[in-house]
Scaffold this motif. Structure first.
Motif, mmCIF file in Angstrom:
data_model
loop_
_atom_site.group_PDB
_atom_site.id
_atom_site.type_symbol
_atom_site.label_atom_id
_atom_site.label_comp_id
_atom_site.label_asym_id
_atom_site.label_seq_id
_atom_site.Cartn_x
_atom_site.Cartn_y
_atom_site.Cartn_z
ATOM 1 N N ASP A 108 67.048 -19.237 43.475
ATOM 2 C CA ASP A 108 67.089 -20.515 44.670
ATOM 3 C C ASP A 108 66.398 -20.130 46.076
ATOM 4 O O ASP A 108 66.058 -20.827 47.033
ATOM 5 C CB ASP A 108 68.183 -21.047 44.863
ATOM 6 N N ILE A 109 66.327 -18.484 46.054
ATOM 7 C CA ILE A 109 66.030 -17.947 47.570
ATOM 8 C C ILE A 109 64.699 -18.436 47.987
ATOM 9 O O ILE A 109 64.544 -18.878 49.199
ATOM 10 C CB ILE A 109 66.125 -16.551 47.479
ATOM 11 N N PRO A 110 63.590 -18.511 47.229
ATOM 12 C CA PRO A 110 62.188 -18.711 47.924
ATOM 13 C C PRO A 110 62.294 -20.244 48.556
ATOM 14 O O PRO A 110 62.009 -20.671 49.665
ATOM 15 C CB PRO A 110 61.336 -18.541 46.871
ATOM 16 N N GLU A 111 62.954 -21.070 47.875
ATOM 17 C CA GLU A 111 62.863 -22.680 48.221
ATOM 18 C C GLU A 111 63.868 -22.553 49.748
ATOM 19 O O GLU A 111 63.625 -23.368 50.566
ATOM 20 C CB GLU A 111 63.715 -23.553 47.109
ATOM 21 N N TYR A 112 65.070 -21.831 49.361
ATOM 22 C CA TYR A 112 65.963 -21.870 50.568
ATOM 23 C C TYR A 112 65.291 -21.339 51.851
ATOM 24 O O TYR A 112 65.351 -21.844 53.042
ATOM 25 C CB TYR A 112 67.087 -20.861 49.895
ATOM 26 N N LEU A 113 64.702 -20.331 51.677
ATOM 27 C CA LEU A 113 63.794 -19.525 52.911
ATOM 28 C C LEU A 113 62.809 -20.413 53.487
ATOM 29 O O LEU A 113 62.635 -20.607 54.514
ATOM 30 C CB LEU A 113 63.168 -18.340 52.423
ATOM 31 N N ARG A 114 62.195 -21.342 52.724
ATOM 32 C CA ARG A 114 61.242 -22.237 53.033
ATOM 33 C C ARG A 114 61.847 -23.270 53.974
ATOM 34 O O ARG A 114 61.541 -23.719 55.049
ATOM 35 C CB ARG A 114 60.889 -23.040 51.911
ATOM 36 N N VAL A 139 64.729 -22.633 55.475
ATOM 37 C CA VAL A 139 65.168 -21.935 56.908
ATOM 38 C C VAL A 139 64.295 -21.639 58.035
ATOM 39 O O VAL A 139 64.348 -22.041 59.097
ATOM 40 C CB VAL A 139 65.656 -20.447 56.585
ATOM 41 N N VAL A 140 62.888 -21.704 57.482
ATOM 42 C CA VAL A 140 61.781 -21.528 58.464
ATOM 43 C C VAL A 140 60.859 -22.665 58.710
ATOM 44 O O VAL A 140 59.894 -22.518 58.926
ATOM 45 C CB VAL A 140 61.006 -20.321 57.928
ATOM 46 N N SER A 141 61.590 -23.698 58.117
ATOM 47 C CA SER A 141 60.802 -25.102 58.273
ATOM 48 C C SER A 141 59.410 -24.981 57.476
ATOM 49 O O SER A 141 58.526 -25.778 58.110
ATOM 50 C CB SER A 141 60.635 -25.557 59.820
ATOM 51 N N GLY A 142 59.145 -24.500 56.666
ATOM 52 C CA GLY A 142 58.180 -24.569 55.724
ATOM 53 C C GLY A 142 57.119 -23.849 55.882
ATOM 54 O O GLY A 142 56.079 -23.581 55.417
ATOM 55 N N ARG A 143 57.321 -22.777 57.025
ATOM 56 C CA ARG A 143 56.202 -21.652 57.371
ATOM 57 C C ARG A 143 56.035 -20.684 56.368
ATOM 58 O O ARG A 143 57.341 -20.246 55.666
ATOM 59 C CB ARG A 143 56.452 -21.057 58.956
ATOM 60 N N PRO A 144 55.163 -20.260 56.161
ATOM 61 C CA PRO A 144 54.995 -18.918 55.032
ATOM 62 C C PRO A 144 55.601 -17.833 55.488
ATOM 63 O O PRO A 144 55.441 -17.396 56.560
ATOM 64 C CB PRO A 144 53.484 -19.105 54.833
ATOM 65 N N LEU A 145 56.068 -17.180 54.395
ATOM 66 C CA LEU A 145 56.965 -15.849 54.579
ATOM 67 C C LEU A 145 56.249 -14.742 54.026
ATOM 68 O O LEU A 145 56.050 -15.272 52.785
ATOM 69 C CB LEU A 145 58.469 -15.620 54.368
ATOM 70 N N PRO A 146 56.130 -13.572 54.157
ATOM 71 C CA PRO A 146 55.477 -12.406 53.409
ATOM 72 C C PRO A 146 56.438 -12.336 52.175
ATOM 73 O O PRO A 146 57.512 -12.473 52.267
ATOM 74 C CB PRO A 146 55.731 -11.322 54.306
ATOM 75 N N GLU A 147 55.717 -11.918 51.065
ATOM 76 C CA GLU A 147 56.460 -11.858 49.762
ATOM 77 C C GLU A 147 57.538 -10.718 49.979
ATOM 78 O O GLU A 147 58.440 -10.837 49.296
ATOM 79 C CB GLU A 147 55.185 -11.539 48.532
ATOM 80 N N HIS A 148 57.154 -9.578 50.694
ATOM 81 C CA HIS A 148 57.959 -8.627 51.008
ATOM 82 C C HIS A 148 59.419 -8.954 51.448
ATOM 83 O O HIS A 148 60.385 -8.528 51.103
ATOM 84 C CB HIS A 148 57.374 -7.379 51.507
ATOM 85 N N VAL A 149 59.258 -9.931 52.388
ATOM 86 C CA VAL A 149 60.368 -10.398 53.101
ATOM 87 C C VAL A 149 61.287 -11.260 51.860
ATOM 88 O O VAL A 149 62.614 -11.270 51.833
ATOM 89 C CB VAL A 149 60.029 -11.494 54.181
ATOM 90 N N GLY A 186 65.446 -11.141 62.674
ATOM 91 C CA GLY A 186 64.569 -11.507 61.753
ATOM 92 C C GLY A 186 63.538 -10.569 61.374
ATOM 93 O O GLY A 186 63.004 -9.876 62.259
ATOM 94 N N ALA A 187 62.818 -10.843 60.235
ATOM 95 C CA ALA A 187 61.733 -9.733 59.602
ATOM 96 C C ALA A 187 60.403 -10.086 60.092
ATOM 97 O O ALA A 187 59.565 -9.541 59.986
ATOM 98 C CB ALA A 187 61.859 -9.621 58.286
ATOM 99 N N SER A 188 60.236 -11.509 60.654
ATOM 100 C CA SER A 188 58.790 -11.940 61.107
ATOM 101 C C SER A 188 59.089 -12.691 62.247
ATOM 102 O O SER A 188 60.390 -13.256 62.519
ATOM 103 C CB SER A 188 58.271 -12.635 59.919
ATOM 104 N N GLY A 189 58.114 -13.182 62.788
ATOM 105 C CA GLY A 189 58.042 -14.286 64.033
ATOM 106 C C GLY A 189 58.290 -13.723 65.280
ATOM 107 O O GLY A 189 58.975 -14.509 66.042
#
Length: 326
Positions: free
Chosen positions: A19-25, A27-37, A232-235
């Motif tokens: 579920d983590i990919p959908e959950y992270l979307r 968290v970041v309001s749909g912004r793309p996250l790097p795959e390594h994150v 956070g790892a990005s942003g």
């Protein structure tokens, strides 16, 4: 008399690693996250098994409801999550379907940041319709909250002091936020707005003040520090000092045993079970520091009394048509 209820809001957590990919979307309001994150977060969750955040929060809701009943208040306690099920909009719609007309709403993140707590508030307002709400913006200074943290810290401090023969210093932490969050509107000129209103975000000041209140309640602490964890790892840049930098400085002072208490989290979840119990303990060990932490608040009855007390004030303001506590 209008039918009243209490709504507790929390971050939410995925039920499985898948579920983590959908959950992270979310968290970041749909912004793309790097795959390594994404892969790193999946790895962390795999190490702790699963996050108990939702289960514990639901249990906290039951405890608050019981506290309300003891005060003679018949109000159901609902729980909604921003980033996972049960989602806040779904819970607010259920409250309306249940006939709730007024609700005291509290975010289970005591220190108020407009880009975190503010998002929870907007999620409730978007579905509220005719439902009247009283939203407690922040409760970092609540005495019962400090009492709850102090109870946990005192127990851990007494145990270690007994084992070592001397008192142990403490490092308090709270979750970091992006630097842009706490900057003044002028500093963010030309940047997208993430919250309504003006003024400096109170989060950093409130987090540090909670630590001060807790430290003042536990006698015998020889020294304490404060740091922000889980950047956070990005942003862009996030506020510090980091736990790692602070641990390095503490080691340079010759400290060999240290208690770390997160005072921005009300229950166990990945930022405690992985960040503290695995990552920070390993980093501290590399510095020859034995790092321990008190039990999280979880099902603390003092915490339940704190939340219930705040909810009662909110319900009374609704009855009296008073503005919510800022």
């Amino acid at each position: 008399m209008p039918k009243q209820a209490v709504l507790l809001l929390a971050h939410g957590t995925p039920e499985t690693v898948d579920d983590i990919p959908e959950y992270l979307r979310n968290v970041v309001s749909g912004r793309p996250l790097p795959e390594h994150v994404i892969e790193e977060i999946k790895h962390r969750y795999s190490l702790i098994g699963r996050s108990p955040l939702t289960d514990i929060t639901l249990e906290q809701g039951k405890l608050v409801e019981a506290e309300l009943a003891m005060e003679g208040i018949d109000a159901q306690v609902y729980v909604g999550m921003r980033n996972w099920k049960p989602y806040i909009p779904d819970v607010v719609r259920k409250m309306r379907a249940d006939g709730v007309e007024e609700a005291a709403v509290l975010c289970l993140a005591p220190q108020n940041s407009r880009t975190s707590v503010g998002l929870y508030k907007r999620a409730v307002q978007a579905e509220a319709g005719a439902l009247k709400i009283d939203f407690t913006e922040g409760w970092a200074y609540d005495p019962l909250l400090a009492d709850a943290f102090a109870e946990r810290l005192r127990a851990a401090e007494e145990k270690l002091t007994s084992e070592l023969g001397s008192p142990v210093p403490v490092l308090f932490t709270a979750h970091s936020v992006p630097c842009r969050t706490i900057q003044t509107p002028a500093a963010n000129e030309g940047q997208p707005r993430h919250w309504p209103g003006e003024g400096v975000d109170p989060y950093a000041q409130e987090a540090k003040h909670t630590a001060e209140l807790v430290a003042a309640r536990v006698s015998g602490i020889p020294k304490w520090w404060f740091a922000f964890q889980s950047q956070g790892a990005s942003g862009g840049p996030w506020i510090g000092p980091t736990v790692e930098d602070t641990l390095t400085s503490i080691a340079a002072e010759g400290v060999k045993t240290l208690l770390l208490q997160p005072i921005g989290f009300l229950c166990d979840h990945v930022e405690i079970l992985y960040d503290v119990d695995i990552a920070f303990k390993e980093y501290a060990k590399s510095l020859a520091i034995q790092l321990e932490r008190p039990e999280s608040l979880n099902t603390s009855l003092t915490l339940a009394r704190s939340v219930a007390s705040l909810a009662i004030r909110g319900l009374r303001r609704l009855q009296e048509n008073e503005p919510p506590l800022a």
